[in-house]
Design a protein around this motif. Structure first.
Motif, PDB file in Angstrom:
ATOM      1  N   ALA A  86      24.895   9.571 -16.928  1.00  0.00           N
ATOM      2  CA  ALA A  86      24.811  10.937 -16.424  1.00  0.00           C
ATOM      3  C   ALA A  86      24.526  10.966 -14.936  1.00  0.00           C
ATOM      4  O   ALA A  86      25.099  11.753 -14.190  1.00  0.00           O
ATOM      5  CB  ALA A  86      23.727  11.691 -17.198  1.00  0.00           C
ATOM      6  N   SER A  87      23.629  10.086 -14.480  1.00  0.00           N
ATOM      7  CA  SER A  87      23.274  10.093 -13.060  1.00  0.00           C
ATOM      8  C   SER A  87      24.465   9.741 -12.188  1.00  0.00           C
ATOM      9  O   SER A  87      24.695  10.334 -11.145  1.00  0.00           O
ATOM     10  CB  SER A  87      22.132   9.108 -12.801  1.00  0.00           C
ATOM     11  N   ALA A  88      25.266   8.774 -12.632  1.00  0.00           N
ATOM     12  CA  ALA A  88      26.432   8.387 -11.848  1.00  0.00           C
ATOM     13  C   ALA A  88      27.456   9.511 -11.821  1.00  0.00           C
ATOM     14  O   ALA A  88      28.089   9.777 -10.803  1.00  0.00           O
ATOM     15  CB  ALA A  88      27.052   7.114 -12.423  1.00  0.00           C
ATOM     16  N   ALA A  89      27.633  10.180 -12.965  1.00  0.00           N
ATOM     17  CA  ALA A  89      28.628  11.240 -13.026  1.00  0.00           C
ATOM     18  C   ALA A  89      28.253  12.399 -12.114  1.00  0.00           C
ATOM     19  O   ALA A  89      29.117  13.054 -11.542  1.00  0.00           O
ATOM     20  CB  ALA A  89      28.767  11.723 -14.473  1.00  0.00           C
ATOM     21  N   PRO A  93      31.410   9.186  -7.111  1.00  0.00           N
ATOM     22  CA  PRO A  93      32.265   8.139  -7.675  1.00  0.00           C
ATOM     23  C   PRO A  93      31.471   7.051  -8.391  1.00  0.00           C
ATOM     24  O   PRO A  93      30.341   6.746  -8.024  1.00  0.00           O
ATOM     25  CB  PRO A  93      32.976   7.569  -6.436  1.00  0.00           C
ATOM     26  N   ARG A  94      32.093   6.484  -9.414  1.00  0.00           N
ATOM     27  CA  ARG A  94      31.473   5.399 -10.172  1.00  0.00           C
ATOM     28  C   ARG A  94      32.003   4.070  -9.646  1.00  0.00           C
ATOM     29  O   ARG A  94      33.215   3.819  -9.701  1.00  0.00           O
ATOM     30  CB  ARG A  94      31.790   5.543 -11.659  1.00  0.00           C
ATOM     31  N   SER A 128      23.353   5.637  -5.864  1.00  0.00           N
ATOM     32  CA  SER A 128      23.658   6.159  -7.194  1.00  0.00           C
ATOM     33  C   SER A 128      25.109   5.953  -7.593  1.00  0.00           C
ATOM     34  O   SER A 128      25.466   6.155  -8.752  1.00  0.00           O
ATOM     35  CB  SER A 128      23.314   7.652  -7.254  1.00  0.00           C
ATOM     36  N   HIS A 129      25.972   5.552  -6.654  1.00  0.00           N
ATOM     37  CA  HIS A 129      27.372   5.304  -7.001  1.00  0.00           C
ATOM     38  C   HIS A 129      27.530   4.038  -7.829  1.00  0.00           C
ATOM     39  O   HIS A 129      28.529   3.890  -8.543  1.00  0.00           O
ATOM     40  CB  HIS A 129      28.229   5.195  -5.738  1.00  0.00           C
ATOM     41  N   ALA A 158      16.841  -2.463 -14.542  1.00  0.00           N
ATOM     42  CA  ALA A 158      15.640  -1.634 -14.573  1.00  0.00           C
ATOM     43  C   ALA A 158      15.829  -0.336 -13.797  1.00  0.00           C
ATOM     44  O   ALA A 158      15.209   0.688 -14.110  1.00  0.00           O
ATOM     45  CB  ALA A 158      14.456  -2.415 -14.007  1.00  0.00           C
ATOM     46  N   ASP A 159      16.714  -0.358 -12.807  1.00  0.00           N
ATOM     47  CA  ASP A 159      17.000   0.832 -12.003  1.00  0.00           C
ATOM     48  C   ASP A 159      18.065   1.727 -12.628  1.00  0.00           C
ATOM     49  O   ASP A 159      18.474   2.722 -12.024  1.00  0.00           O
ATOM     50  CB  ASP A 159      17.447   0.423 -10.598  1.00  0.00           C
TER      51      ASP A 159
END
Length: 203
Positions: A86-89, A93-94, A128-129, A158-159
């Motif tokens: 969810a955080s990446a979305a 971009p992933r 976060s990408h 862990a992150d």
């Protein structure tokens, strides 16, 4: 209850055949597999589809997986493994890093190992990408060999970075039990992840 024998099938066929059974409407299953990566991958896939799964070893190379959709009624299905976090979305971009060797570059392996550690340590700079790291072939040794590279991978996990480790590769190198980070995965997850990624880095 429908029974299917997946013994003797190479990765990712156990998961693919399981998916086909669900698409055909199966609700109660007993599945036979002959290796631990298949146990992990099929179990994770079924749980991701909202099934309750129990596993029993029936011999030196035989595991029985019993899965029921009815027993899982009322429980929200887990997110499928290859779905973006969810955080990446939310944050753009992933980016996926595909690592196929324990060293970075060609030449001196000692230098290459240091460079790979530096690469893994620097990946968090993507912020976060950074969505997923996939380890295949010799790259899986990084997930099972104590040292700074393994520690870097553990920090990434862990992150919240997804780390997938090829189960067939772990078995080939005799490292299945030594894996110390990430989820044992299969080629279906890997191919789907490559398709979902907006950017792929291959060092």
């Amino acid at each position: 209850m429908e029974t299917a024998d997946f013994r003797g099938l190479a990765c990712p066929l156990p998961v693919v055949r399981c998916r086909d059974l669900l698409r055909a409407g199966a609700k109660d299953l007993r599945l036979l597999v002959d290796n631990e990566p298949a146990v992990d991958n099929v179990s994770r896939f079924l749980r991701g589809q909202g099934f309750a799964v129990s596993v029993a070893q029936e011999g030196p190379a035989c595991w029985s997986l019993t899965a029921s959709a009815d027993e899982a009624a009322g429980q929200p299905p887990a997110a499928p493994e290859a779905r973006p976090a969810a955080s990446a979305a939310k944050n753009g971009p992933r980016t996926l890093a595909l690592i196929t060797t324990p060293t970075l570059g060609r030449g001196d392996d000692g230098l290459g190992a240091k460079l790979m550690t530096n690469f893994l340590t620097t990946l968090p700079e993507l912020g976060s990408h950074l969505w997923r790291v996939i380890l295949i072939n010799g790259g899986v040794t990084l997930a099972a060999t104590p040292g700074p590279a393994l520690e870097a991978l553990q920090r990434l996990a862990a992150d919240g970075v997804s780390v997938l480790v090829c189960g067939t590769c772990l078995t080939h190198y005799g490292l299945l039990e030594a894996k110390a980070v990430g989820e044992t995965s299969n080629m279906l997850d890997i191919v789907t992840s490559l398709d979902l990624a907006d950017k792929i880095i291959r060092p």
